[in-house]
Motif scaffolding. Structure first.
Motif, PDB file in Angstrom:
ATOM      1  N   GLU A  69       9.848  -8.926 -15.034  1.00  0.00           N
ATOM      2  CA  GLU A  69       8.672  -8.179 -15.444  1.00  0.00           C
ATOM      3  C   GLU A  69       7.798  -8.035 -14.209  1.00  0.00           C
ATOM      4  OE1 GLU A  69       5.138  -8.358 -18.762  1.00  0.00           O
ATOM      5  OE2 GLU A  69       6.844  -9.710 -18.913  1.00  0.00           O
ATOM      6  N   VAL A  70       7.460  -6.796 -13.839  1.00  0.00           N
ATOM      7  CA  VAL A  70       6.807  -6.530 -12.559  1.00  0.00           C
ATOM      8  C   VAL A  70       5.459  -5.860 -12.765  1.00  0.00           C
ATOM      9  CG1 VAL A  70       7.034  -5.352 -10.338  1.00  0.00           C
ATOM     10  CG2 VAL A  70       9.077  -6.241 -11.481  1.00  0.00           C
ATOM     11  N   ASN A  71       4.459  -6.383 -12.065  1.00  0.00           N
ATOM     12  CA  ASN A  71       3.143  -5.766 -12.001  1.00  0.00           C
ATOM     13  C   ASN A  71       2.946  -5.386 -10.539  1.00  0.00           C
ATOM     14  OD1 ASN A  71       0.487  -4.986 -12.261  1.00  0.00           O
ATOM     15  ND2 ASN A  71      -0.200  -6.888 -13.198  1.00  0.00           N
ATOM     16  N   CYS A  72       2.339  -4.231 -10.279  1.00  0.00           N
ATOM     17  CA  CYS A  72       2.157  -3.771  -8.903  1.00  0.00           C
ATOM     18  C   CYS A  72       0.680  -3.597  -8.570  1.00  0.00           C
ATOM     19  CB  CYS A  72       2.873  -2.441  -8.684  1.00  0.00           C
ATOM     20  SG  CYS A  72       4.659  -2.573  -8.729  1.00  0.00           S
ATOM     21  N   ALA A  73       0.347  -3.799  -7.305  1.00  0.00           N
ATOM     22  CA  ALA A  73      -0.991  -3.571  -6.785  1.00  0.00           C
ATOM     23  C   ALA A  73      -0.865  -2.878  -5.434  1.00  0.00           C
ATOM     24  CB  ALA A  73      -1.735  -4.890  -6.638  1.00  0.00           C
ATOM     25  N   ALA A  74      -1.820  -1.978  -5.156  1.00  0.00           N
ATOM     26  CA  ALA A  74      -1.783  -1.216  -3.907  1.00  0.00           C
ATOM     27  C   ALA A  74      -2.719  -1.777  -2.841  1.00  0.00           C
ATOM     28  CB  ALA A  74      -2.142   0.239  -4.187  1.00  0.00           C
ATOM     29  N   THR A  75      -3.652  -2.629  -3.247  1.00  0.00           N
ATOM     30  CA  THR A  75      -4.624  -3.176  -2.304  1.00  0.00           C
ATOM     31  C   THR A  75      -4.785  -4.677  -2.538  1.00  0.00           C
ATOM     32  OG1 THR A  75      -6.517  -2.877  -3.783  1.00  0.00           O
ATOM     33  CG2 THR A  75      -5.946  -1.010  -2.351  1.00  0.00           C
ATOM     34  N   GLY A  76      -5.427  -5.317  -1.583  1.00  0.00           N
ATOM     35  CA  GLY A  76      -5.722  -6.730  -1.749  1.00  0.00           C
ATOM     36  C   GLY A  76      -6.638  -6.975  -2.932  1.00  0.00           C
ATOM     37  N   GLN A  77      -7.611  -6.079  -3.133  1.00  0.00           N
ATOM     38  CA  GLN A  77      -8.537  -6.220  -4.258  1.00  0.00           C
ATOM     39  C   GLN A  77      -7.808  -6.090  -5.592  1.00  0.00           C
ATOM     40  OE1 GLN A  77     -11.809  -7.151  -4.275  1.00  0.00           O
ATOM     41  NE2 GLN A  77     -11.447  -7.278  -6.475  1.00  0.00           N
ATOM     42  N   GLU A  78      -6.904  -5.126  -5.704  1.00  0.00           N
ATOM     43  CA  GLU A  78      -6.121  -4.973  -6.935  1.00  0.00           C
ATOM     44  C   GLU A  78      -5.261  -6.215  -7.187  1.00  0.00           C
ATOM     45  OE1 GLU A  78      -3.741  -1.436  -7.061  1.00  0.00           O
ATOM     46  OE2 GLU A  78      -5.457  -0.140  -6.695  1.00  0.00           O
ATOM     47  N   ASP A 131       0.807  -1.218   0.000  1.00  0.00           N
ATOM     48  CA  ASP A 131       0.000   0.000   0.000  1.00  0.00           C
ATOM     49  C   ASP A 131       0.844   1.276   0.000  1.00  0.00           C
ATOM     50  OD1 ASP A 131       0.708  -0.838   2.600  1.00  0.00           O
ATOM     51  OD2 ASP A 131      -0.815   0.438   3.500  1.00  0.00           O
ATOM     52  N   GLU A 132       2.152   1.155   0.139  1.00  0.00           N
ATOM     53  CA  GLU A 132       3.024   2.332   0.120  1.00  0.00           C
ATOM     54  C   GLU A 132       3.620   2.511  -1.283  1.00  0.00           C
ATOM     55  OE1 GLU A 132       5.749   2.751   3.384  1.00  0.00           O
ATOM     56  OE2 GLU A 132       4.510   1.415   4.612  1.00  0.00           O
ATOM     57  N   PRO A 133       3.295   3.626  -1.944  1.00  0.00           N
ATOM     58  CA  PRO A 133       3.773   3.850  -3.312  1.00  0.00           C
ATOM     59  C   PRO A 133       5.290   3.807  -3.450  1.00  0.00           C
ATOM     60  CG  PRO A 133       2.150   5.510  -2.700  1.00  0.00           C
ATOM     61  CD  PRO A 133       2.452   4.719  -1.467  1.00  0.00           C
ATOM     62  N   GLU A 134       6.007   4.322  -2.448  1.00  0.00           N
ATOM     63  CA  GLU A 134       7.471   4.335  -2.522  1.00  0.00           C
ATOM     64  C   GLU A 134       8.037   2.917  -2.541  1.00  0.00           C
ATOM     65  OE1 GLU A 134       5.843   5.814   0.182  1.00  0.00           O
ATOM     66  OE2 GLU A 134       5.692   7.797  -0.690  1.00  0.00           O
ATOM     67  N   VAL A 135       7.440   2.043  -1.748  1.00  0.00           N
ATOM     68  CA  VAL A 135       7.897   0.654  -1.692  1.00  0.00           C
ATOM     69  C   VAL A 135       7.638  -0.029  -3.037  1.00  0.00           C
ATOM     70  CG1 VAL A 135       7.526  -1.600  -0.606  1.00  0.00           C
ATOM     71  CG2 VAL A 135       7.600   0.472   0.800  1.00  0.00           C
ATOM     72  N   GLU A 195       7.261   1.288  -6.042  1.00  0.00           N
ATOM     73  CA  GLU A 195       8.100   1.815  -7.119  1.00  0.00           C
ATOM     74  C   GLU A 195       9.570   1.437  -6.957  1.00  0.00           C
ATOM     75  OE1 GLU A 195       6.992   2.870 -10.004  1.00  0.00           O
ATOM     76  OE2 GLU A 195       5.063   2.381  -9.091  1.00  0.00           O
ATOM     77  N   THR A 196      10.047   1.390  -5.720  1.00  0.00           N
ATOM     78  CA  THR A 196      11.436   0.972  -5.495  1.00  0.00           C
ATOM     79  C   THR A 196      11.621  -0.486  -5.914  1.00  0.00           C
ATOM     80  OG1 THR A 196      11.732   2.529  -3.667  1.00  0.00           O
ATOM     81  CG2 THR A 196      13.230   0.644  -3.745  1.00  0.00           C
ATOM     82  N   LEU A 197      10.702  -1.343  -5.494  1.00  0.00           N
ATOM     83  CA  LEU A 197      10.797  -2.754  -5.877  1.00  0.00           C
ATOM     84  C   LEU A 197      10.657  -2.930  -7.385  1.00  0.00           C
ATOM     85  CD1 LEU A 197       8.820  -4.423  -2.970  1.00  0.00           C
ATOM     86  CD2 LEU A 197      11.255  -4.681  -3.476  1.00  0.00           C
ATOM     87  N   ARG A 198       9.696  -2.218  -7.990  1.00  0.00           N
ATOM     88  CA  ARG A 198       9.514  -2.311  -9.440  1.00  0.00           C
ATOM     89  C   ARG A 198      10.797  -1.897 -10.167  1.00  0.00           C
ATOM     90  NH1 ARG A 198       5.022  -1.455 -12.973  1.00  0.00           N
ATOM     91  NH2 ARG A 198       3.822  -0.454 -11.337  1.00  0.00           N
ATOM     92  N   SER A 199      11.366  -0.795  -9.777  1.00  0.00           N
ATOM     93  CA  SER A 199      12.567  -0.285 -10.432  1.00  0.00           C
ATOM     94  C   SER A 199      13.733  -1.257 -10.314  1.00  0.00           C
ATOM     95  CB  SER A 199      12.944   1.066  -9.823  1.00  0.00           C
ATOM     96  OG  SER A 199      14.160   1.527 -10.337  1.00  0.00           O
ATOM     97  N   ARG A 200      13.978  -1.726  -9.117  1.00  0.00           N
ATOM     98  CA  ARG A 200      15.125  -2.622  -8.895  1.00  0.00           C
ATOM     99  C   ARG A 200      14.932  -3.976  -9.568  1.00  0.00           C
ATOM    100  NH1 ARG A 200      17.369  -1.181  -2.865  1.00  0.00           N
ATOM    101  NH2 ARG A 200      17.646   1.033  -3.324  1.00  0.00           N
ATOM    102  N   LEU A 201      13.736  -4.517  -9.484  1.00  0.00           N
ATOM    103  CA  LEU A 201      13.495  -5.823 -10.104  1.00  0.00           C
ATOM    104  C   LEU A 201      13.543  -5.741 -11.631  1.00  0.00           C
ATOM    105  CD1 LEU A 201      10.688  -7.064  -7.717  1.00  0.00           C
ATOM    106  CD2 LEU A 201      12.974  -8.047  -7.937  1.00  0.00           C
ATOM    107  N   THR A 202      13.005  -4.662 -12.180  1.00  0.00           N
ATOM    108  CA  THR A 202      13.026  -4.477 -13.628  1.00  0.00           C
ATOM    109  C   THR A 202      14.464  -4.378 -14.133  1.00  0.00           C
ATOM    110  OG1 THR A 202      10.864  -3.406 -13.582  1.00  0.00           O
ATOM    111  CG2 THR A 202      12.214  -3.019 -15.525  1.00  0.00           C
ATOM    112  N   LYS A 203      15.313  -3.682 -13.409  1.00  0.00           N
ATOM    113  CA  LYS A 203      16.725  -3.562 -13.791  1.00  0.00           C
ATOM    114  C   LYS A 203      17.430  -4.911 -13.833  1.00  0.00           C
ATOM    115  CE  LYS A 203      17.465   1.131 -12.198  1.00  0.00           C
ATOM    116  NZ  LYS A 203      18.137   2.006 -11.221  1.00  0.00           N
TER     117      LYS A 203
END
Length: 66
Positions: free
Chosen positions: A28-37, A10-14, A16-24
């Motif tokens: 291939e990363v997909n992100c969700a902010a909630t359990g429903q997403e 649920d924390e945008p910084e977390v 985006e940091t994980l997405r950026s580092r894993l993508t590098k």
């Protein structure tokens, strides 16, 4: 591309940091902010391109990550 990963936090910084580092590193990363997403992302991609790893925050505001 490499393995397909779902990051759920649920924390945008977390997210985006994980997405950026894993993508590098070739993931291939997909992100969700909630359990429903996360449930929707999982359901929509399961048969065509299933996630090989799900990084899940256990303290989501709308769901228990356990």
């Amino acid at each position: 591309m490499g393995k397909y990963i779902l990051v759920v936090d649920d924390e945008p910084e977390v997210r985006e940091t994980l997405r950026s580092r894993l993508t590098k590193h070739g993931y291939e990363v997909n992100c969700a902010a909630t359990g429903q997403e996360a449930t929707t992302a999982f359901s929509e991609t399961y048969y065509e391109k299933p996630f090989e790893v799900i990084l899940l925050d256990v303290n989501l505001p709308d769901a228990n990550g356990c």
